[in-house]
Design an enzyme around this catalytic site. Structure first.
Site, PDB file in Angstrom:
ATOM      1  N   LEU A   1      11.072   6.939  17.628  1.00 41.19           N
ATOM      2  CA  LEU A   1      11.602   6.850  18.995  1.00 41.19           C
ATOM      3  C   LEU A   1      10.565   6.219  19.929  1.00 41.19           C
ATOM      4  CD1 LEU A   1      14.071   7.584  20.689  1.00 41.19           C
ATOM      5  CD2 LEU A   1      13.096   9.855  21.024  1.00 41.19           C
ATOM      6  N   HIS A   2       9.449   6.874  20.102  1.00 43.19           N
ATOM      7  CA  HIS A   2       8.270   6.348  20.804  1.00 43.19           C
ATOM      8  C   HIS A   2       8.421   6.080  22.296  1.00 43.19           C
ATOM      9  CE1 HIS A   2       6.809   6.155  16.807  1.00 43.19           C
ATOM     10  NE2 HIS A   2       7.157   4.923  16.511  1.00 43.19           N
TER      11      HIS A   2
ATOM     12  N   CYS B   1       1.850  -1.634  15.494  1.00 41.62           N
ATOM     13  CA  CYS B   1       1.850  -1.443  14.041  1.00 41.62           C
ATOM     14  C   CYS B   1       1.213  -2.627  13.322  1.00 41.62           C
ATOM     15  CB  CYS B   1       3.285  -1.232  13.565  1.00 41.62           C
ATOM     16  SG  CYS B   1       3.415  -1.047  11.784  1.00 41.62           S
TER      17      CYS B   1
ATOM     18  N   CYS C   1      -0.264   2.648   8.926  1.00 40.53           N
ATOM     19  CA  CYS C   1       0.596   1.680   8.232  1.00 40.53           C
ATOM     20  C   CYS C   1       0.021   0.276   8.204  1.00 40.53           C
ATOM     21  CB  CYS C   1       1.928   1.576   8.958  1.00 40.53           C
ATOM     22  SG  CYS C   1       2.705   3.122   9.225  1.00 40.53           S
TER      23      CYS C   1
ATOM     24  N   GLY D   1       7.062  -1.765   6.109  1.00 45.69           N
ATOM     25  CA  GLY D   1       8.441  -2.227   5.966  1.00 45.69           C
ATOM     26  C   GLY D   1       9.439  -1.347   6.682  1.00 45.69           C
TER      27      GLY D   1
ATOM     28  N   CYS E   1       7.042  -4.048  15.819  1.00 46.04           N
ATOM     29  CA  CYS E   1       6.554  -2.987  16.716  1.00 46.04           C
ATOM     30  C   CYS E   1       5.118  -3.306  17.133  1.00 46.04           C
ATOM     31  CB  CYS E   1       6.632  -1.616  16.029  1.00 46.04           C
ATOM     32  SG  CYS E   1       8.315  -1.157  15.581  1.00 46.04           S
TER      33      CYS E   1
ATOM     34  N   GLU F   1       0.818  -1.202   0.000  1.00 47.15           N
ATOM     35  CA  GLU F   1       0.000   0.000   0.000  1.00 47.15           C
ATOM     36  C   GLU F   1       0.857   1.260   0.000  1.00 47.15           C
ATOM     37  OE1 GLU F   1      -1.813  -1.377   3.867  1.00 47.15           O
ATOM     38  OE2 GLU F   1      -1.678   0.763   4.271  1.00 47.15           O
TER      39      GLU F   1
ATOM     40  N   CYS G   1       3.624   8.491   0.317  1.00 51.67           N
ATOM     41  CA  CYS G   1       4.239   7.621   1.318  1.00 51.67           C
ATOM     42  C   CYS G   1       4.295   6.212   0.742  1.00 51.67           C
ATOM     43  CB  CYS G   1       3.397   7.654   2.589  1.00 51.67           C
ATOM     44  SG  CYS G   1       3.910   6.455   3.826  1.00 51.67           S
TER      45      CYS G   1
ATOM     46  N   CYS H   1       6.719  -6.829   7.348  1.00 52.19           N
ATOM     47  CA  CYS H   1       7.838  -6.271   8.109  1.00 52.19           C
ATOM     48  C   CYS H   1       8.191  -7.248   9.213  1.00 52.19           C
ATOM     49  CB  CYS H   1       7.416  -4.930   8.714  1.00 52.19           C
ATOM     50  SG  CYS H   1       8.727  -4.082   9.621  1.00 52.19           S
TER      51      CYS H   1
HETATM   52  N1  SAH Z   1       9.785   0.967   9.687  1.00 53.95           N
HETATM   53  C1  SAH Z   1       9.872   2.387   9.662  1.00 53.95           C
HETATM   54  C2  SAH Z   1       8.817   3.078   8.804  1.00 53.95           C
HETATM   55  C3  SAH Z   1       7.406   2.594   8.875  1.00 53.95           C
HETATM   56  S1  SAH Z   1       6.248   3.179   9.998  1.00 53.95           S
HETATM   57  C4  SAH Z   1       9.844   2.943  11.061  1.00 53.95           C
HETATM   58  O1  SAH Z   1       9.689   2.180  11.997  1.00 53.95           O
HETATM   59  O2  SAH Z   1      10.048   4.128  11.216  1.00 53.95           O
HETATM   60  C5  SAH Z   1       6.107   4.938  10.002  1.00 53.95           C
HETATM   61  C6  SAH Z   1       5.830   5.479  11.398  1.00 53.95           C
HETATM   62  O3  SAH Z   1       4.496   5.184  11.857  1.00 53.95           O
HETATM   63  C7  SAH Z   1       6.751   4.888  12.459  1.00 53.95           C
HETATM   64  O4  SAH Z   1       7.138   5.918  13.341  1.00 53.95           O
HETATM   65  C8  SAH Z   1       5.847   3.899  13.156  1.00 53.95           C
HETATM   66  O5  SAH Z   1       6.346   3.558  14.421  1.00 53.95           O
HETATM   67  C9  SAH Z   1       4.543   4.622  13.164  1.00 53.95           C
HETATM   68  N2  SAH Z   1       3.348   3.777  13.340  1.00 53.95           N
HETATM   69  C10 SAH Z   1       3.121   2.523  12.916  1.00 53.95           C
HETATM   70  N3  SAH Z   1       1.895   2.101  13.262  1.00 53.95           N
HETATM   71  C11 SAH Z   1       1.318   3.115  13.919  1.00 53.95           C
HETATM   72  C12 SAH Z   1       0.043   3.293  14.528  1.00 53.95           C
HETATM   73  N4  SAH Z   1      -0.863   2.333  14.529  1.00 53.95           N
HETATM   74  N5  SAH Z   1      -0.201   4.484  15.103  1.00 53.95           N
HETATM   75  C13 SAH Z   1       0.730   5.473  15.111  1.00 53.95           C
HETATM   76  N6  SAH Z   1       1.933   5.369  14.557  1.00 53.95           N
HETATM   77  C14 SAH Z   1       2.239   4.199  13.965  1.00 53.95           C
END
Ligand code: SAH
Length: 345
Positions: free
Chosen positions: A214-215, A118, A332, A158, A115, A91, A104, A111
């Site tokens: 970072l989160h 995600c 995502c 990814g 996380c 997507e 995007c 992936c």
């Molecule tokens: N793998 C890469 C890029 C993909 S995700 C990465 O980890 O950065 C793009 C961003 O969206 C990342 O910061 C990811 O942690 C965040 N993300 C993924 N799922 C999410 C969700 N359900 N709510 C908020 N942010 C999310």
């Protein structure tokens, strides 16, 4: 077979010469693929039918099929589900901003980073995308919308730094002045923090923006949200970020998805400030987009605003990511996942 759209102009020229054609033919073909965005050899009308047939035997020519398009009624964001040649789907999202259109793209099918919040990672990694397949997402969207893409973010499904060589080649082709010629400065790559590859990327000295997901502000908390944190500590991560800035002069972006009662307290914001203050950076706050499979919830609006205000008070540049396309599985991997689940039923 050689994936023709993943070749640089120099490489293509060598290939075409080896097939007995003149070098200028390579330049024409490169333009057909990367500027005129054709989807097949037969559209290359200044190449003879005989040579097109020779090419078909030597090269594969990727192209995507849009199998689903959803348009947000709120903000015009469009989400595309594309089928790849092997039947996998990826997507991509098209967003319209005042300063131009942004796309995007996904860098892998699925992936393996895991996380917790995600949707892209729920079924693991299927395979990495080729450079051509990353370009194709931008090319297909340009054709379907009829509008020029000015910004590209590698923030879809990814982990781009888990597909390093293909990512680099993709960047080279996308920014090539014989192709779409998108400026490196208009390209952002987002990573969950694969430290050695962040350093490698720094050494390439590109002018792209690196965004780090970072989160969380302690190793303990980060490990709960992101398995990659078991491999690399926050200290190593921050050193890699500082190194990226040193090598490239590019300000980093930190992405921080706010999860209700998990990483959105006053203590969290204090720790975040301490952690990133020494760096030249920008913070992008993302209210978490809850997915069905997990019980994480969004932070309250109050908490989000509190976070933003505290960062600003400390002179840290911050934006709250506009929640684009939330009515169309904006987060995502959600559209792809829905498609897979529906197919399985
Ligand atoms: N793998 C890469 C890029 C993909 S995700 C990465 O980890 O950065 C793009 C961003 O969206 C990342 O910061 C990811 O942690 C965040 N993300 C993924 N799922 C999410 C969700 N359900 N709510 C908020 N942010 C999310």
């Amino acid at each position: 077979m050689i994936d023709i759209k993943s070749l640089t102009l120099e490489e293509l020229t060598e290939e075409i010469k080896a097939l007995g054609e003149k070098a200028f033919r390579a330049k024409q073909m490169y333009e057909w693929m990367h500027v005129k965005l054709v989807r097949d050899f037969d559209e290359m009308t200044n190449v003879s039918k005989a040579f097109r047939d020779v090419c078909r035997e030597h090269f594969s020519f990727t192209s995507l099929e849009a199998i689903r398009v959803q348009e947000s009624a709120i903000d015009g964001t469009k989400k595309f589900l594309f089928a790849l040649e092997d039947g996998n789907v990826v997507e991509s999202v098209w967003m319209k901003y005042k300063h131009g259109n942004s796309v995007c793209i996904s860098s892998q099918v699925g992936c393996r980073m895991g996380c917790r919040f995600c949707a892209s990672t729920l079924d693991g990694l299927e395979r990495s995308l080729r450079p051509s397949e990353m370009l194709d997402q931008i090319y297909a969207i340009t054709k379907l919308t009829g509008e020029r893409v000015s910004n590209v973010v590698v923030m879809g499904t990814g982990e781009p730094l888990d597909n390093y060589d293909n990512l680099l080649r993709f960047i080279q082709l996308l920014t090539d002045d014989n192709g779409l010629h998108i400026s490196q400065r208009n390209l952002t790559v987002s990573t969950c923090g694969i430290v050695p590859n962040m350093r490698r990327l720094a050494d390439e000295k590109l002018q792209i923006t690196l965004a780090l997901s970072l989160h969380a502000t302690t190793d303990e908390k980060r490990r709960k949200l992101m398995p990659i944190a078991n491999k690399y500590s926050l200290i190593e991560l921050m050193e890699a970020c500082a190194y990226y800035f040193e090598q490239t002069g590019r300000r980093l972006t930190f992405e921080y998805s706010l999860v209700g009662n998990v990483n959105d307290t006053d203590e969290d914001v204090r720790e975040l400030i301490d952690l990133i203050k020494p760096l030249n950076c920008h913070v992008n706050l993302i209210p978490v987009n809850p997915i069905e499979e997990r019980d994480y919830v969004e932070s309250t609006h109050e908490r989000v605003v509190n976070f933003k205000n505290k960062l600003e008070k400390n002179k840290i540049n911050v934006t709250i990511r506009r929640e684009m396309g939330r009515d169309i599985d904006g987060a995502c991997g959600q559209l792809r996942r829905r498609h897979t689940l529906e197919g399985a039923r």
